[in-house]
Design a protein around this motif. Structure first.
Motif, PDB file in Angstrom:
ATOM      1  N   TYR A  68      49.286  70.562  -7.586  1.00  0.00           N
ATOM      2  CA  TYR A  68      48.953  70.953  -8.960  1.00  0.00           C
ATOM      3  C   TYR A  68      47.283  69.738  -9.022  1.00  0.00           C
ATOM      4  CZ  TYR A  68      47.552  71.437 -13.485  1.00  0.00           C
ATOM      5  OH  TYR A  68      47.119  71.788 -14.003  1.00  0.00           O
ATOM      6  N   PHE A  76      38.345  68.330 -11.644  1.00  0.00           N
ATOM      7  CA  PHE A  76      37.681  67.320 -12.117  1.00  0.00           C
ATOM      8  C   PHE A  76      35.860  67.494 -11.750  1.00  0.00           C
ATOM      9  CE2 PHE A  76      41.287  64.408 -13.948  1.00  0.00           C
ATOM     10  CZ  PHE A  76      41.288  64.949 -14.530  1.00  0.00           C
ATOM     11  N   PHE A 129      48.705  73.330 -17.179  1.00  0.00           N
ATOM     12  CA  PHE A 129      49.638  72.619 -16.753  1.00  0.00           C
ATOM     13  C   PHE A 129      50.830  72.875 -17.064  1.00  0.00           C
ATOM     14  CE2 PHE A 129      50.982  68.522 -16.648  1.00  0.00           C
ATOM     15  CZ  PHE A 129      50.060  67.515 -16.447  1.00  0.00           C
ATOM     16  N   MET A 132      53.315  72.791 -14.337  1.00  0.00           N
ATOM     17  CA  MET A 132      53.703  71.771 -14.260  1.00  0.00           C
ATOM     18  C   MET A 132      55.251  72.053 -15.130  1.00  0.00           C
ATOM     19  SD  MET A 132      52.704  69.279 -11.984  1.00  0.00           S
ATOM     20  CE  MET A 132      52.651  70.157 -10.827  1.00  0.00           C
ATOM     21  N   MET A 136      58.916  73.251 -12.236  1.00  0.00           N
ATOM     22  CA  MET A 136      59.528  72.560 -10.497  1.00  0.00           C
ATOM     23  C   MET A 136      60.835  71.956 -11.823  1.00  0.00           C
ATOM     24  SD  MET A 136      57.198  70.177  -9.952  1.00  0.00           S
ATOM     25  CE  MET A 136      56.140  69.047 -11.502  1.00  0.00           C
ATOM     26  N   GLY A 153      49.466  59.355 -11.087  1.00  0.00           N
ATOM     27  CA  GLY A 153      48.467  59.982 -11.444  1.00  0.00           C
ATOM     28  C   GLY A 153      47.465  58.999 -12.028  1.00  0.00           C
ATOM     29  N   TYR A 196      40.481  50.195 -22.418  1.00  0.00           N
ATOM     30  CA  TYR A 196      41.550  50.635 -22.684  1.00  0.00           C
ATOM     31  C   TYR A 196      42.842  50.886 -21.501  1.00  0.00           C
ATOM     32  CZ  TYR A 196      41.979  55.702 -21.279  1.00  0.00           C
ATOM     33  OH  TYR A 196      41.945  56.308 -20.183  1.00  0.00           O
ATOM     34  N   TRP A 268      44.566  68.319 -23.149  1.00  0.00           N
ATOM     35  CA  TRP A 268      44.747  67.712 -22.115  1.00  0.00           C
ATOM     36  C   TRP A 268      45.363  66.624 -22.037  1.00  0.00           C
ATOM     37  CZ3 TRP A 268      45.465  63.921 -17.983  1.00  0.00           C
ATOM     38  CH2 TRP A 268      45.944  63.925 -17.185  1.00  0.00           C
ATOM     39  N   ALA A 276      55.140  65.138 -19.278  1.00  0.00           N
ATOM     40  CA  ALA A 276      56.192  63.426 -19.232  1.00  0.00           C
ATOM     41  C   ALA A 276      57.271  63.894 -19.918  1.00  0.00           C
ATOM     42  CB  ALA A 276      54.449  62.411 -19.154  1.00  0.00           C
ATOM     43  N   LEU A 280      60.754  63.142 -18.528  1.00  0.00           N
ATOM     44  CA  LEU A 280      60.996  61.564 -18.393  1.00  0.00           C
ATOM     45  C   LEU A 280      61.436  60.904 -19.169  1.00  0.00           C
ATOM     46  CD1 LEU A 280      57.769  60.417 -16.633  1.00  0.00           C
ATOM     47  CD2 LEU A 280      60.093  61.126 -15.720  1.00  0.00           C
ATOM     48  N   THR A 293      57.513  51.914 -16.411  1.00  0.00           N
ATOM     49  CA  THR A 293      56.875  51.371 -16.817  1.00  0.00           C
ATOM     50  C   THR A 293      57.304  51.880 -18.963  1.00  0.00           C
ATOM     51  OG1 THR A 293      55.353  54.141 -17.095  1.00  0.00           O
ATOM     52  CG2 THR A 293      55.293  52.337 -15.323  1.00  0.00           C
ATOM     53  N   ASN A 294      54.729  51.795 -19.289  1.00  0.00           N
ATOM     54  CA  ASN A 294      55.925  51.529 -21.154  1.00  0.00           C
ATOM     55  C   ASN A 294      54.492  52.930 -21.242  1.00  0.00           C
ATOM     56  OD1 ASN A 294      52.999  51.094 -20.062  1.00  0.00           O
ATOM     57  ND2 ASN A 294      52.377  49.717 -21.772  1.00  0.00           N
ATOM     58  N   LEU A 299      50.754  56.798 -23.678  1.00  0.00           N
ATOM     59  CA  LEU A 299      50.469  58.057 -23.419  1.00  0.00           C
ATOM     60  C   LEU A 299      49.798  58.678 -24.722  1.00  0.00           C
ATOM     61  CD1 LEU A 299      52.127  59.875 -20.198  1.00  0.00           C
ATOM     62  CD2 LEU A 299      50.273  58.417 -20.127  1.00  0.00           C
ATOM     63  N   ARG A 306      41.485  56.957 -28.367  1.00  0.00           N
ATOM     64  CA  ARG A 306      39.969  57.542 -27.282  1.00  0.00           C
ATOM     65  C   ARG A 306      39.829  58.435 -27.781  1.00  0.00           C
ATOM     66  NH1 ARG A 306      43.255  59.085 -22.148  1.00  0.00           N
ATOM     67  NH2 ARG A 306      41.475  60.553 -21.984  1.00  0.00           N
TER      68      ARG A 306
HETATM   69  C1  HEM Z   1      55.524  66.205 -13.686  1.00  0.00           C
HETATM   70  C2  HEM Z   1      54.229  65.745 -13.723  1.00  0.00           C
HETATM   71  C3  HEM Z   1      53.619  65.097 -14.566  1.00  0.00           C
HETATM   72  C4  HEM Z   1      54.619  63.666 -15.185  1.00  0.00           C
HETATM   73  C5  HEM Z   1      55.580  63.576 -15.064  1.00  0.00           C
HETATM   74  C6  HEM Z   1      53.767  63.002 -15.584  1.00  0.00           C
HETATM   75  C7  HEM Z   1      53.902  61.143 -15.130  1.00  0.00           C
HETATM   76  C8  HEM Z   1      52.324  60.564 -16.110  1.00  0.00           C
HETATM   77  C9  HEM Z   1      53.675  59.379 -16.884  1.00  0.00           C
HETATM   78  C10 HEM Z   1      54.217  58.552 -16.455  1.00  0.00           C
HETATM   79  C11 HEM Z   1      51.788  58.523 -16.426  1.00  0.00           C
HETATM   80  C12 HEM Z   1      52.348  56.656 -17.757  1.00  0.00           C
HETATM   81  C13 HEM Z   1      51.646  56.089 -15.951  1.00  0.00           C
HETATM   82  C14 HEM Z   1      52.686  54.930 -16.088  1.00  0.00           C
HETATM   83  O1  HEM Z   1      52.169  54.685 -17.451  1.00  0.00           O
HETATM   84  O2  HEM Z   1      52.519  54.543 -14.874  1.00  0.00           O
HETATM   85  C15 HEM Z   1      50.977  59.425 -16.326  1.00  0.00           C
HETATM   86  C16 HEM Z   1      49.663  58.616 -16.079  1.00  0.00           C
HETATM   87  C17 HEM Z   1      48.865  59.740 -15.988  1.00  0.00           C
HETATM   88  N1  HEM Z   1      48.702  60.675 -15.333  1.00  0.00           N
HETATM   89 FE1  HEM Z   1      50.597  61.912 -15.507  1.00  0.00          FE
HETATM   90  N2  HEM Z   1      52.301  63.343 -14.968  1.00  0.00           N
HETATM   91  C18 HEM Z   1      52.643  64.384 -14.273  1.00  0.00           C
HETATM   92  C19 HEM Z   1      51.283  65.256 -14.002  1.00  0.00           C
HETATM   93  C20 HEM Z   1      50.159  64.510 -13.583  1.00  0.00           C
HETATM   94  C21 HEM Z   1      49.195  65.648 -12.729  1.00  0.00           C
HETATM   95  C22 HEM Z   1      49.062  67.340 -12.333  1.00  0.00           C
HETATM   96  C23 HEM Z   1      47.980  64.780 -13.460  1.00  0.00           C
HETATM   97  C24 HEM Z   1      46.114  65.529 -12.759  1.00  0.00           C
HETATM   98  C25 HEM Z   1      45.696  64.522 -12.240  1.00  0.00           C
HETATM   99  C26 HEM Z   1      48.095  63.205 -13.646  1.00  0.00           C
HETATM  100  C27 HEM Z   1      46.936  62.493 -14.198  1.00  0.00           C
HETATM  101  C28 HEM Z   1      47.598  61.401 -14.995  1.00  0.00           C
HETATM  102  C29 HEM Z   1      46.275  60.489 -15.013  1.00  0.00           C
HETATM  103  C30 HEM Z   1      45.400  60.653 -15.385  1.00  0.00           C
HETATM  104  C31 HEM Z   1      47.139  59.865 -16.062  1.00  0.00           C
HETATM  105  C32 HEM Z   1      46.878  57.924 -16.452  1.00  0.00           C
HETATM  106  C33 HEM Z   1      46.566  58.832 -17.953  1.00  0.00           C
HETATM  107  C34 HEM Z   1      45.846  57.691 -19.326  1.00  0.00           C
HETATM  108  O3  HEM Z   1      45.392  56.426 -18.955  1.00  0.00           O
HETATM  109  O4  HEM Z   1      45.820  58.069 -20.069  1.00  0.00           O
HETATM  110  N3  HEM Z   1      49.048  63.447 -14.403  1.00  0.00           N
HETATM  111  N4  HEM Z   1      51.532  60.725 -15.826  1.00  0.00           N
END
Ligand code: HEM
Length: 333
Positions: A68, A76, A129, A132, A136, A153, A196, A268, A276, A280, A293-294, A299, A306
């Protein structure tokens, strides 16, 4: 074999093509005689594609997670191609296949149609989405997620590139610091330090940057700055402002721009955030699965605020950014 007028016509056109490039048509016809038929599997590289999933654990649901993410990165990529087309006014490929480079001027109909494509990709991602969110087992996710640290991600470069191509770089500066840079003609480098997403991926306990963030900046920081320089006058907002007054008032264009803003910055991020939360929500193992993390503070779109095109939204809409109303806006056409 009879050389019909149709065949003679094609041969003459082929000859013009190759002679025009100083090439010999006969040599190319010899090549055609020898070359294999094109197949679906060679054209789409399907075997390579299906070999690109390398889970780190034996939990079966990890493959869903990998595929996924890959699907998302491909979408993208589709979006970025359209943003590039808009930024450069569209490609001028002649009916005979001859590529004359970028066009001189952006046509408003082309602009609208390309934005529609970007919106379609993001809407597909938002709808899918659930793969996801529901697709799972939570226990499996929390277990295999531990084997993936510190990857996240968050480190998706294409996601940030889409933002850079969509808007004036100032709009990507942290919302609380944006006013310090507004109207000052600050350099991209200066603003980049306050972008940001530097507020994300920090450790709750220490307030320090996570390794996730450090590695991301090290790999892509310079590339982002270069791209932002290139897109200073090519980003979607700059292209919109370069149109004449009448085109800028085009209701369809304004509609698509607002859709992009809502799709990329609210809908999105909202489905992603909800997912999340589902996986989580706070307990010890879930906190560990993010590296602590925070994300809960970072998020939600209503915290990040933005907004690519603030001039296209009312004061009230901006205040309510990321709350319920946007879900109504998105599919209203
Ligand atoms: C079960 C699925 C998912 C969970 C639980 C999850 C969880 C998270 C968490 C907790 C963060 C924050 C990162 C941090 O603080 O370290 C994050 C950021 C991010 N994730 Fe996921 N994610 C999932 C799926 C995805 C998928 C499929 C993508 C696709 C590419 C993705 C793209 C991103 C992006 C782009 C960010 C940064 C968002 C921002 O800066 O505003 N995530 N994700």
């Amino acid at each position: 074999m009879e050389i019909t007028p149709e065949i003679a016509d094609r041969l003459s056109k082929l000859n013009d093509k190759y002679v025009g490039m100083g090439q010999s048509l006969t040599n190319y016809l010899d090549g055609l005689l020898l070359s294999n038929y094109l197949t679906y599997w060679n054209y789409t590289h399907v075997d390579t594609l299906l070999s690109l999933q390398n889970p780190k654990t034996d939990f079966p649901d990890e493959v869903i997670f990998i595929i996924y993410h890959q699907i998302t990165e491909l979408q993208f990529k589709l979006a970025l191609r359209e943003l590039e087309q808009i930024g450069h006014n569209g490609r001028n490929v002649q009916p005979n296949g001859h590529d004359l480079g970028w066009k001189e001027k952006l046509d408003v109909k082309f602009f609208i149609e390309r934005l529609q494509r970007v919106n379609r990709y993001f809407e597909a991602l938002t709808h899918s989405f659930e793969i996801m969110g529901e697709g799972m087992e939570r226990e499996q996710f929390l277990a295999f997620r531990m084997a993936l640290l510190p990857a996240s991600g968050f480190q998706s470069a294409q996601y940030r590139m889409i933002e850079i191509c969509c808007t004036d770089f100032l709009q990507l500066v942290d919302k609380d610091e944006r006013k310090d840079f507004a109207g000052k003609n600050s350099s991209i480098e200066e603003m980049y330090e306050h972008i940001y997403w530097k507020q994300g991926a920090t450790e709750i306990a220490s307030g320090k940057k996570t390794l996730t963030l450090e590695q991301f900046e090290k790999k892509y920081g310079e590339k982002f700055i270069l791209l932002a320089e290139e897109y200073k006058d090519k980003n979607i907002w700059a292209k919109y402002k370069s149109l004449n007054e009448e085109d800028q008032k085009n209701p369809e264009l304004i509609h698509e721009l607002r859709q992009v803003d809502v799709n990329v910055n609210v809908n999105w991020p909202l489905v992603h955030y909800k997912t999340a939360v589902r996986y989580l929500h706070q307990d010890e193992s879930a906190i560990a699965a993010t590296g602590g993390t925070n994300w809960q503070k970072y998020l939600p779109p209503r915290f990040q605020k933005r907004i690519f095109y603030p001039e296209l939204w009312s004061v009230e809409e901006k205040e309510e950014w990321g709350k319920g109303w946007v879900e109504k806006v998105v599919y209203k056409k």
